[in-house]
Motif scaffolding. Sequence first.
Motif, PDB file in Angstrom:
ATOM      1  N   TYR A 163       0.991  -1.301  -0.094  1.00 33.90           N
ATOM      2  CA  TYR A 163       0.024  -0.029  -0.134  1.00 33.90           C
ATOM      3  C   TYR A 163       0.938   1.239  -0.149  1.00 33.90           C
ATOM      4  CZ  TYR A 163      -3.552  -3.379   0.505  1.00 33.90           C
ATOM      5  OH  TYR A 163      -4.399  -4.439   0.316  1.00 33.90           O
ATOM      6  N   GLU A 164       1.886   1.126   0.793  1.00 29.82           N
ATOM      7  CA  GLU A 164       2.611   2.433   0.778  1.00 29.82           C
ATOM      8  C   GLU A 164       3.271   2.702  -0.672  1.00 29.82           C
ATOM      9  OE1 GLU A 164       5.726   1.815   3.823  1.00 29.82           O
ATOM     10  OE2 GLU A 164       4.385   2.661   5.295  1.00 29.82           O
ATOM     11  N   SER A 165       3.828   1.722  -1.436  1.00 28.53           N
ATOM     12  CA  SER A 165       4.327   2.134  -2.620  1.00 28.53           C
ATOM     13  C   SER A 165       3.376   2.351  -3.670  1.00 28.53           C
ATOM     14  CB  SER A 165       4.653   0.536  -3.455  1.00 28.53           C
ATOM     15  OG  SER A 165       5.805  -0.007  -2.415  1.00 28.53           O
ATOM     16  N   ALA A 166       1.988   1.982  -3.559  1.00 30.37           N
ATOM     17  CA  ALA A 166       0.904   2.271  -4.465  1.00 30.37           C
ATOM     18  C   ALA A 166       0.651   3.575  -4.249  1.00 30.37           C
ATOM     19  CB  ALA A 166      -0.487   1.262  -4.520  1.00 30.37           C
ATOM     20  N   LEU A 167       0.640   4.112  -3.120  1.00 28.47           N
ATOM     21  CA  LEU A 167       0.265   5.485  -2.519  1.00 28.47           C
ATOM     22  C   LEU A 167       1.519   6.377  -3.009  1.00 28.47           C
ATOM     23  CD1 LEU A 167      -1.479   4.507   0.788  1.00 28.47           C
ATOM     24  CD2 LEU A 167      -2.579   6.027  -0.747  1.00 28.47           C
ATOM     25  N   ALA A 168       2.730   6.026  -2.738  1.00 27.63           N
ATOM     26  CA  ALA A 168       3.818   6.657  -3.167  1.00 27.63           C
ATOM     27  C   ALA A 168       3.765   6.880  -4.705  1.00 27.63           C
ATOM     28  CB  ALA A 168       5.074   6.187  -2.565  1.00 27.63           C
ATOM     29  N   LEU A 169       3.598   6.129  -5.302  1.00 32.89           N
ATOM     30  CA  LEU A 169       3.601   6.454  -6.869  1.00 32.89           C
ATOM     31  C   LEU A 169       2.395   7.257  -7.201  1.00 32.89           C
ATOM     32  CD1 LEU A 169       4.774   5.429  -9.670  1.00 32.89           C
ATOM     33  CD2 LEU A 169       2.918   3.727 -10.005  1.00 32.89           C
ATOM     34  N   ALA A 170       1.213   7.127  -6.461  1.00 28.40           N
ATOM     35  CA  ALA A 170       0.060   7.923  -6.933  1.00 28.40           C
ATOM     36  C   ALA A 170       0.557   9.288  -6.537  1.00 28.40           C
ATOM     37  CB  ALA A 170      -0.935   7.806  -6.282  1.00 28.40           C
ATOM     38  N   ARG A 171       1.022   9.673  -5.474  1.00 30.11           N
ATOM     39  CA  ARG A 171       1.420  10.819  -4.924  1.00 30.11           C
ATOM     40  C   ARG A 171       2.425  11.629  -5.852  1.00 30.11           C
ATOM     41  NH1 ARG A 171       1.077  12.590   0.728  1.00 30.11           N
ATOM     42  NH2 ARG A 171       3.095  12.680   0.735  1.00 30.11           N
ATOM     43  N   GLY A 172       3.547  10.684  -6.176  1.00 27.41           N
ATOM     44  CA  GLY A 172       4.507  11.285  -7.133  1.00 27.41           C
ATOM     45  C   GLY A 172       4.076  11.707  -8.281  1.00 27.41           C
ATOM     46  N   LEU A 173       3.131  10.921  -8.972  1.00 29.63           N
ATOM     47  CA  LEU A 173       2.542  11.152 -10.315  1.00 29.63           C
ATOM     48  C   LEU A 173       1.555  12.484 -10.191  1.00 29.63           C
ATOM     49  CD1 LEU A 173       1.745   7.416 -11.434  1.00 29.63           C
ATOM     50  CD2 LEU A 173       3.519   9.160 -12.528  1.00 29.63           C
ATOM     51  N   GLU A 174       1.063  12.553  -9.029  1.00 30.06           N
ATOM     52  CA  GLU A 174       0.170  13.736  -8.877  1.00 30.06           C
ATOM     53  C   GLU A 174       0.972  14.987  -8.747  1.00 30.06           C
ATOM     54  OE1 GLU A 174      -2.053  12.728  -5.195  1.00 30.06           O
ATOM     55  OE2 GLU A 174      -2.927  11.402  -6.011  1.00 30.06           O
ATOM     56  N   GLU A 175       2.170  14.827  -8.187  1.00 33.30           N
ATOM     57  CA  GLU A 175       3.068  16.055  -7.914  1.00 33.30           C
ATOM     58  C   GLU A 175       3.610  16.470  -9.318  1.00 33.30           C
ATOM     59  OE1 GLU A 175       3.977  14.999  -3.642  1.00 33.30           O
ATOM     60  OE2 GLU A 175       5.776  14.792  -4.975  1.00 33.30           O
ATOM     61  N   SER A 176       3.913  15.498 -10.143  1.00 36.31           N
ATOM     62  CA  SER A 176       4.320  15.554 -11.521  1.00 36.31           C
ATOM     63  C   SER A 176       3.438  15.994 -12.620  1.00 36.31           C
ATOM     64  CB  SER A 176       5.372  14.605 -11.927  1.00 36.31           C
ATOM     65  OG  SER A 176       4.554  13.466 -12.134  1.00 36.31           O
ATOM     66  N   GLY A 177       2.167  16.007 -12.293  1.00 40.28           N
ATOM     67  CA  GLY A 177       0.918  16.315 -13.148  1.00 40.28           C
ATOM     68  C   GLY A 177       0.853  15.239 -14.184  1.00 40.28           C
ATOM     69  N   GLU A 178       1.206  13.908 -13.857  1.00 37.72           N
ATOM     70  CA  GLU A 178       1.089  12.829 -14.708  1.00 37.72           C
ATOM     71  C   GLU A 178       0.138  11.921 -14.218  1.00 37.72           C
ATOM     72  OE1 GLU A 178       5.749  12.124 -16.437  1.00 37.72           O
ATOM     73  OE2 GLU A 178       5.553  11.831 -14.306  1.00 37.72           O
ATOM     74  N   ARG A 179      -0.734  12.105 -13.220  1.00 43.20           N
ATOM     75  CA  ARG A 179      -1.623  11.310 -12.548  1.00 43.20           C
ATOM     76  C   ARG A 179      -2.522  10.524 -13.598  1.00 43.20           C
ATOM     77  NH1 ARG A 179      -3.156   7.118 -11.359  1.00 43.20           N
ATOM     78  NH2 ARG A 179      -4.182   6.563  -9.616  1.00 43.20           N
ATOM     79  N   GLU A 180      -3.000  11.477 -14.601  1.00 42.62           N
ATOM     80  CA  GLU A 180      -3.995  11.037 -15.400  1.00 42.62           C
ATOM     81  C   GLU A 180      -3.581   9.956 -16.213  1.00 42.62           C
ATOM     82  OE1 GLU A 180      -7.117  11.924 -14.960  1.00 42.62           O
ATOM     83  OE2 GLU A 180      -6.367  12.952 -13.227  1.00 42.62           O
ATOM     84  N   ARG A 181      -2.269   9.925 -16.591  1.00 45.97           N
ATOM     85  CA  ARG A 181      -1.956   9.073 -17.749  1.00 45.97           C
ATOM     86  C   ARG A 181      -1.606   7.662 -17.024  1.00 45.97           C
ATOM     87  NH1 ARG A 181       2.687  13.225 -19.323  1.00 45.97           N
ATOM     88  NH2 ARG A 181       3.772  11.035 -20.217  1.00 45.97           N
ATOM     89  N   ALA A 182      -1.723   7.397 -15.732  1.00 45.41           N
ATOM     90  CA  ALA A 182      -1.526   6.210 -15.225  1.00 45.41           C
ATOM     91  C   ALA A 182      -2.538   5.617 -14.519  1.00 45.41           C
ATOM     92  CB  ALA A 182      -0.452   6.343 -14.331  1.00 45.41           C
ATOM     93  N   ARG A 183      -2.465   4.245 -14.486  1.00 45.13           N
ATOM     94  CA  ARG A 183      -3.819   3.509 -13.949  1.00 45.13           C
ATOM     95  C   ARG A 183      -2.827   2.882 -12.685  1.00 45.13           C
ATOM     96  NH1 ARG A 183      -7.233  -1.445 -16.669  1.00 45.13           N
ATOM     97  NH2 ARG A 183      -8.360  -2.186 -14.763  1.00 45.13           N
ATOM     98  N   ILE A 184      -3.472   2.951 -11.477  1.00 48.93           N
ATOM     99  CA  ILE A 184      -2.722   1.924 -10.569  1.00 48.93           C
ATOM    100  C   ILE A 184      -3.769   1.125  -9.687  1.00 48.93           C
ATOM    101  CG2 ILE A 184      -1.290   2.320  -8.295  1.00 48.93           C
ATOM    102  CD1 ILE A 184      -0.839   5.172  -9.172  1.00 48.93           C
ATOM    103  N   THR A 185      -3.141  -0.089  -9.830  1.00 54.26           N
ATOM    104  CA  THR A 185      -4.015  -1.028  -9.392  1.00 54.26           C
ATOM    105  C   THR A 185      -3.288  -1.898  -7.963  1.00 54.26           C
ATOM    106  OG1 THR A 185      -4.812  -1.481 -11.363  1.00 54.26           O
ATOM    107  CG2 THR A 185      -5.191  -3.115 -10.097  1.00 54.26           C
ATOM    108  N   VAL A 186      -4.235  -2.012  -6.957  1.00 56.51           N
ATOM    109  CA  VAL A 186      -3.458  -3.154  -6.064  1.00 56.51           C
ATOM    110  C   VAL A 186      -4.506  -4.334  -6.006  1.00 56.51           C
ATOM    111  CG1 VAL A 186      -3.389  -3.557  -3.640  1.00 56.51           C
ATOM    112  CG2 VAL A 186      -2.848  -1.299  -4.471  1.00 56.51           C
ATOM    113  N   VAL A 187      -3.528  -5.576  -6.240  1.00 58.04           N
ATOM    114  CA  VAL A 187      -4.347  -6.780  -6.320  1.00 58.04           C
ATOM    115  C   VAL A 187      -4.031  -7.629  -5.018  1.00 58.04           C
ATOM    116  CG1 VAL A 187      -4.054  -9.055  -7.470  1.00 58.04           C
ATOM    117  CG2 VAL A 187      -3.856  -6.972  -8.678  1.00 58.04           C
ATOM    118  N   SER A 188      -5.142  -8.115  -4.577  1.00 63.36           N
ATOM    119  CA  SER A 188      -4.716  -8.994  -3.300  1.00 63.36           C
ATOM    120  C   SER A 188      -5.452 -10.555  -3.392  1.00 63.36           C
ATOM    121  CB  SER A 188      -5.717  -8.226  -2.250  1.00 63.36           C
ATOM    122  OG  SER A 188      -5.895  -9.197  -0.946  1.00 63.36           O
TER     123      SER A 188
END
Length: 375
Positions: A163-188
């Motif tokens: 969860y920390e990795s998925a959230l860190a990636l999302a936050r990083g992409l939000e900061e760089s303005g690239e969030r809309e171009r990426a889909r992030i999925t957690v599988v359990s």
Amino acid sequence: MAKVLILGGGFGGVIAAERLAEQLGIEHQITLVSRSRQFVFYPALVRLAFGKAEQADVSFDLRHTLLNRRINFIEAEVVHVDPSERTVTIGHGEVEGKLPYDYLVFALGRRLATERITGFYEHAHHLLNVDKAIRFGKAVKKFHEGRAVFGQCVGARLPVPVYESALALARGLEESGERERARITVVSPTTLEAELGDVAAAATLKKALDKHQIEFLPNLSIESLTQDSAITKSREAIDFDLLMLVPPFRGSSAASYLEITNDEGYINVNSTMRVAGHERIYAVGDCVNFSGPKMGHMAVRQAEIAATNLAAEIDGREPVLRYEHEMKFVIDEIGTDSLYLHKDLSKDEPATVKQGRFWSWAKRVHEKYWELSHS
Ligand SMILES: Cc1cc2nc3c(=O)[nH]c(=O)nc-3n(C[C@H](O)[C@H](O)[C@H](O)COP(=O)(O)OP(=O)(O)OC[C@H]3O[C@@H](n4cnc5c(N)ncnc54)[C@H](O)[C@@H]3O)c2cc1C
């Protein structure tokens, strides 16, 4: 004089050695054997991967720390344990041969059973050691669009870094303005409630995932991987451009032939942390057979219990301290919403769940405390 041998230089082994040194007289000999002289502070590996910590911040040299506390350190591989002879055979290190012991503490952690997932080695990232975390971090830096998939395999017992990795990636992409171009999925392989062991904690985390548009797919057991697809038990294909999976865990192979383990190779202990059916042998940390996730704070508590009981035994007293199985963790990287959970795993009661920036700060302080008190 008693010779105490501790196998493994992680949270469990180091704390067991330190507590024994505090409680035993100087006539007793304490030796710790580990395959690496580097102690790794695993909870910081997500921050290492995402460029928020340096390699020097997440590991330190054990030898001096232990010697300062009159604990001998041997850098070597544990090859064989013989309880009838009371010896441990070590190899591939600075010393080779048989080490005799009077008392033994197993603290060898878990084995990564990557061989159980076809294609894991070739196609998945993980972050369960420093090199792999750095490699995963390089892949994260190159990821600007497409689908990133994070998850645990069946038998993995470590939800926090997923969860920390998925959230860190999302936050990083939000900061760089690239969030809309990426889909992030957690599988359990199970559900969020089962992974966290608590309904309220699962609801809180789900809200944080939703806030960062991270989709959560429950009940999917990944069985094999190709270059760009994870294939589940039900033959579904989950495509990815970036994949980070926690592989299945198993107990240490150094204990597997001793008939002291369950089917997955975890060592059976009683509540004093003594190995079931064996005099003079204790086991602590990820290598023991307990329910729920495998966590550093559990290894530390078990090591404290084992050390106190072992010291009592050497002193001719009954080992009376009992381990109570509880789970505590902080899921960081949610910014102001960082999540703290505390649950008594022996009782069917709801967990204590708290949220706020304080918990992120508390996790860092704990990391700094470990570094300063052991380097
Ligand atoms: C990325 C990540 C994030 C995590 N986050 C958290 C968190 O937020 N909170 C938390 O509580 N826990 C967390 N954990 C879990 C925690 O790190 C483990 O539960 C803890 O390290 C277990 O301690 P241990 O001493 O049992 O095993 P380990 O720390 O794995 O130590 C085992 C030691 O034995 C040595 N060894 C193994 N086999 C041999 C052999 N044959 N011969 C010689 N030496 C050997 C190893 O080199 C190592 O030194 C995280 C783990 C990871 C990987």
